[in-house]
Design a protein around this motif. Structure first.
Motif: not given
Length: 406
Positions: A73-82, A84-90, A337-340
């Motif tokens: 995973x590229x975590x920054x790209x996951x968050x940038x592309x919105x 993060x919530x989906x990954x967390x749910x999975x 959330x993105x900034x944090x």
């Protein structure tokens, strides 16, 4: 011409359907059952079939084929592309699956893994026919009224982490449905629309995918491995009319329904109210205007910082959220959330080991705070939630101040 027959022997329930020039054997499996996995192996080893279809989407198929996919995973790209919530749910769904495996001794989906291994062993085409889990989750989310969505999300995570042991009843649900259906079963029982999205749509989708992947009847005998709960619905859809070109209907089932358009304007209306409040406050009294700004910063920044604190964020990430939230809330295109999360990644960059142990760590509640990857996702989610609550609370507070002076 379509014909069908049922086979309710001691093995899993089956239905044999003839559609055009293909015979489909629908095998209803229990997702938590060694017997189902063994039966899948035996059927494929029999040599009767020239293709195998499985109730998996490409994402879940890739996860089974490559258990270490999360480590890439590229975590920054996951968050940038919105996402993060989906990954967390999975990950949350995966934690439930892990606990089921620990309680039952069998990993849910063992029969799908068996189908993948045997199809590969005998060089049989493997058809992955289920809808993408991310799209299904989004459509489930959109299927409920907007005021119930927060409760749905909280219910998902609460049900997954409220207890360490998985009950016998939950394991029984998995014998007919899958992780998604077992998780949302209580909600679906009360919502016809959610049932439609979670079960009926997927039955239709899988029938369309079979029609698409075998449009010219190149496969004469296909073994279809599905959860027993989908046996009736899929057989009815296969027996019914299927378009020669299912692309259009598949596109509809893969799309996201339009939300309430007026909701898109609510954040901007609140921003307009807050900025107007500042202007009016300063025009009436500099001290009043200053106090409004201070209240806004304390409420919005404080609640976002509190979210990061609960997530176990770095002290400087907490400070970043406190400073950023009052500003980002006045521009709905940028989230606190993105900034944090970006700050958390800077101050606590995840290590290779964090990605390698992500699935195991998130199988229990404490692991979400221990692992740097999942903790960053929590920082994103809770900072966003805190700022969102702060925006509404702060906005109504300023409105209340204005009603007293106007």
């Amino acid at each position: 011409m379509n014909t069908s027959q049922s086979n309710e022997s001691s093995s899993g329930p089956r239905k044999i359907l003839h559609k055009y020039n293909t015979e489909y054997t629908l095998l209803g499996t229990a997702h938590v059952s060694k017997a189902s996995a063994d039966e899948v192996r035996q059927l494929i080893q029999s040599g009767e079939f020239d293709a195998v279809a499985i109730e998996l989407c490409p994402a879940r198929f890739a996860s089974l084929k490559d258990p270490d996919a999360l480590a890439k995973l590229d975590l920054f790209q996951v968050i940038k592309q919105g996402k993060a919530g989906m990954v967390a749910a999975n990950l949350a769904l995966g934690s439930f699956q892990q606990r089921v495996a620990e309680e039952s001794g069998i990993a849910p989906g063992a029969e799908m893994q068996a189908a993948i291994e045997e199809a590969d062993k005998y060089n049989l085409p493997l058809l992955v026919i289920d809808r993408d889990v991310g799209i299904t989750l989004k459509r489930v989310y959109r299927s409920v009224p907007w005021w119930q969505r927060a409760g749905l999300i909280m219910g998902l995570f609460t049900s997954l982490f409220s207890k360490e042991k998985v009950s016998a009843a939950e394991i029984e649900k998995l014998k007919e449905g899958d992780i998604l259906e077992a998780t949302f079963s209580e909600f679906a029982a009360e919502s016809a629309q959610m049932y439609q999205t979670l079960v009926a749509e997927r039955d239709h989708y899988m029938a369309l995918r079979l029609a698409q992947d075998n449009g010219d009847s190149q496969y004469k005998k296909v073994l279809v491995v599905i959860g027993a709960g989908h046996l009736k619905g899929l057989s009815e859809n296969l027996n019914g009319h299927l378009p020669e070109n299912p692309t259009e209907q598949l596109a509809i089932l893969n799309s996201l329904p339009d939300g309430n358009k007026w909701l898109k304007f609510v954040p901007w209306l609140i921003v307009a109210l807050i900025l107007s409040g500042f202007v009016i406050g300063f025009s009436r009294d500099t001290g009043l205007g200053t106090q409004m700004v201070i209240d806004w910063v304390l409420i919005n920044g404080g609640l976002s910082a509190l979210g990061v604190l609960i997530a176990g964020g770095h002290p400087l990430t907490i400070l970043t959220a406190f400073v950023a939230a009052p500003l980002t809330s006045l521009n709905p295109t940028i989230g606190a959330g993105f900034v944090a999360a970006a700050a958390e990644l800077y101050f606590r960059k995840p290590k290779v080991a964090d990605f390698s142990t992500l699935r195991q760590d998130t199988a229990n509640l404490k692991g979400w705070w221990k692992n740097r990857v999942s903790r960053t996702l929590l920082v994103f989610i809770l900072a966003t939630l805190g700022s969102a609550i702060g925006t509404y609370v702060g906005g109504f507070h300023i409105y209340d101040q204005l009603t007293k002076i106007l």
